[in-house]
Enzyme design. Structure first.
Site, PDB file in Angstrom:
ATOM      1  N   ASP A  11      43.441  40.126  58.134  1.00  0.00           N
ATOM      2  CA  ASP A  11      44.413  39.238  57.759  1.00  0.00           C
ATOM      3  C   ASP A  11      45.380  39.061  58.856  1.00  0.00           C
ATOM      4  O   ASP A  11      45.278  39.709  60.045  1.00  0.00           O
ATOM      5  CB  ASP A  11      45.392  39.604  56.438  1.00  0.00           C
ATOM      6  CG  ASP A  11      45.801  40.890  56.693  1.00  0.00           C
ATOM      7  OD1 ASP A  11      46.116  41.454  58.050  1.00  0.00           O
ATOM      8  OD2 ASP A  11      46.455  41.521  55.503  1.00  0.00           O
ATOM      9  N   ASP A  53      51.925  46.791  44.434  1.00  0.00           N
ATOM     10  CA  ASP A  53      51.318  45.521  43.452  1.00  0.00           C
ATOM     11  C   ASP A  53      49.938  45.451  43.187  1.00  0.00           C
ATOM     12  O   ASP A  53      49.625  44.456  42.361  1.00  0.00           O
ATOM     13  CB  ASP A  53      52.241  44.249  43.917  1.00  0.00           C
ATOM     14  CG  ASP A  53      51.551  43.833  45.419  1.00  0.00           C
ATOM     15  OD1 ASP A  53      50.818  44.299  45.988  1.00  0.00           O
ATOM     16  OD2 ASP A  53      52.071  42.476  45.803  1.00  0.00           O
ATOM     17  N   HIS A  71      47.756  44.505  45.658  1.00  0.00           N
ATOM     18  CA  HIS A  71      47.151  43.606  46.742  1.00  0.00           C
ATOM     19  C   HIS A  71      46.149  44.478  47.566  1.00  0.00           C
ATOM     20  O   HIS A  71      46.334  45.605  47.891  1.00  0.00           O
ATOM     21  CB  HIS A  71      48.383  42.890  47.193  1.00  0.00           C
ATOM     22  CG  HIS A  71      48.922  43.461  48.596  1.00  0.00           C
ATOM     23  ND1 HIS A  71      49.964  43.986  48.592  1.00  0.00           N
ATOM     24  CD2 HIS A  71      48.292  43.807  49.834  1.00  0.00           C
ATOM     25  CE1 HIS A  71      50.430  44.542  49.638  1.00  0.00           C
ATOM     26  NE2 HIS A  71      49.314  44.380  50.382  1.00  0.00           N
TER      27      HIS A  71
END
Lengths: 237, 237, 237, 237
Positions: free
Chosen positions: A67, A129, A131
């Site tokens: 990413d 969360d 991810h």
């Protein structure tokens, strides 16, 4: 799926490093995708130490960033900067073996990985969360390959991203999607500390749902989860 | 995922047979899971023909049935009977190489597969409702391994099942779950004919959702879909 | 090692084609090294027929020639010309997917293969003298990777080579060595006809020696031999 | 083949342990064949330490001994005794996961390995005479699978063997042959110390010959050699 629970963070880091080192020692090209962040700090310390004591052909080990958040006015984005500091620069990896993911190349990136022989190993953490890479709840479709997410100064994503860095992010950010990750030959997910206990219970024992993006990972035929006792504290099985 | 579109059913069948034959010719134990039904009729004809013209050590080729509906008063259920007729009996497979899935052994079956070295290849069709094995819409959780589904005479499932056979089914039926299938090293899905065009569009190009169980399959790192032109008629990509 | 004995040449060719087709249908880059000559004629006919009836992404299938005899005044040598005629031109393979071996690039070829992800499959015949690729008795060292052999007009090699072609060969010829071949993930050797019976007995059941170069092949962990009944006629086991 | 040269014995041991640990953490059955002797002492210390700090399903990790010298009047032979002491007993491996090689079962052992899914990794040292497992110069044929070697009290072999133990050996001894080893999916050879420098030069850079049995190992498609600087001191490449 295989689940390993370790006494402590040090053991988790040693086992993760073992999996990466095993790949580096294979007599073939290996394409690795390694994570930045806090979880891998211990793993990189071990890898750096070992690589300084090993003499071998490193030309066949390639690195693919999974990413990136570009930064206004900077050559490298958040991920590349962090990986350079934590690992790449420390062990002097040849630039030809570093494959950046960028706003410019992301649409052709899955095809590039395919032509380069596919990913052999992805090493990932999981956010509190749920991810993985930058597949966030609310922005995740299990069907996605590598994609870009646009944002504007002042919107919610912009605010979330600026929490990660004191520099100004440039839209769009880019990330491997679930299918890019699931196409890898092997996956390693690690997590440590009490702050990960709740999410790891959801990821490993809850429903597989786009609301908990990392829950899909446990369908992969060759995935290992390494958790320290704190991160595994809420698991029932 | 790889998508192959063939001119016709015959080519689809030949390509599917090629993938199965390649496995049989490897110098190692191979664990296969093959489907019953209409789609594979052409594939089995080719396999039977080729196996009659080949002399080799077949002792390392093992077969694992991926679902079963037991029948009241019968030694074999719907799947085993169909596979015996279509293939196993035709090529005289040693009974030690046939691994039935039953109401009795289903809870220990994933562990058995694991100890037997894992599945090397699953060959599956897709139902017009999107089911694979017996993972039906409304009864599918992506997290499931092998499981049993109970039914009672007169309820909806009983009625649905009796449409498949003129004999009386015995509860429960058993099936590999999504994670059993996704743990296989290689997957082959084939489909032919106009009646499959709509579901194959959903499976290949729609959202990944438990409402279309086979949609999850395209996340597997080593899956090939073979469709004839009719089954592929509605695909956009 | 796995040994398959087929009733006839047609079945041998169909099984060899099945192994090649299986590779082409995988959802990944595959690097193939296919042989020219008489043995594969039937296999190429099947492959050409099937490829005309299949629509799929062929960009991930790459071809690496395993030997070459350059020809004076010609763009292509003996092997490339033969493969163009028998297969490459017939199925319109993109030139970017054809990787010629030449007098110029042979010294860097093993490193190129390594960086390209390694060979996934080599399909070879065996000469009646036991050679494979151009590893001839008297010129074979099991330790060799890709190498070049020089010759001069009038010497024994020149004479032997001119028997293979009515054009003038240019020194040196080049070939994968035993270790190049043995580094492939999978090997397929096929042979047919009475004229191969004696050598196949030596290759499969005689001592492993550089005097019978192909004898080393049976040490590979993933090799399949397909022989028709005539080529297998002298085997004892 | 991949060659790793480490600064010292400790690093060699850590890298070897990493390769073994990676296998243990895979979500599948793994069949390991580990060596006894002096070279692995450091590796076993690391493995024992790590395994005490890891909680995971060990039932899928199986161990296959690669040679054995039975002892008169003893339940276990030389190899099994040494491995029990160095590793198996230390980490409490379930007896169902230990697969002894014996004078009684050796003829069926290659078939057993095949049915058990094949070896995933063999970890071996090399003797100063070039032997691996018990493939000694003068007693080695590259074509051998598992075999037994008979000896009599007072003959040369008997004398050689009694040097290894202060107990009385029972004929025959048994060992994996070269083809058993070369059929494994992955090989690891390690060596340390000045006393191994001459033989490692022959093994890695000399001719491939039955007179230096371990020379054949470098033809394997997935072999890694780990040598400390002393054992690598005479290598030229």
């Amino acid at each position: 799926m295989k689940k390993i629970i370790t006494k402590d963070y040090a053991t988790m880091s040693e086992l993760a490093a073992a999996i990466v080192l095993e790949k580096m020692m294979l007599p073939k090209r290996v394409n690795l995708s390694l994570t930045a962040g806090n979880t891998p700090v211990g793993m990189y310390e071990i890898l750096i130490d070992k690589l300084q004591k090993m003499d071998f052909d490193r030309s066949t080990v390639h690195y693919y960033n999974f990413d990136e958040i570009p930064l206004v006015g900077e050559r490298y984005g958040v991920t590349m900067s962090a990986l350079n500091t934590a690992f790449y620069d420390q062990v002097h990896i040849d630039h030809g073996n570093l494959h950046e993911l960028t706003a410019e190349n992301n649409q052709a990136y899955d095809q590039k990985i395919l032509q380069d022989g596919g990913l052999d190993l992805v090493v990932m953490g999981v956010g509190s969360d749920g991810h993985f890479c930058a597949n966030m709840p609310g922005y995740t479709s299990f069907d996605r390959e590598t994609f870009a997410v646009s944002f504007e100064k002042g919107d919610g994503l912009y605010t979330a991203i600026t929490h990660l860095t004191d520099k100004e992010p440039a839209s769009p950010y880019v990330t491997f999607g679930p299918r890019t990750i699931l196409a890898s030959k092997q996956l390693l997910v690690f997590a440590n500390g009490k702050s990960k206990a709740e999410i790891m219970k959801k990821v490993l024992e809850g429903p597989i749902t786009e609301e908990v993006p990392a829950s899909i990972l446990r369908t992969h035929p060759n995935i290992t989860f390494i958790l320290d006792e704190e991160a595994a504290a809420l698991l029932e099985n």
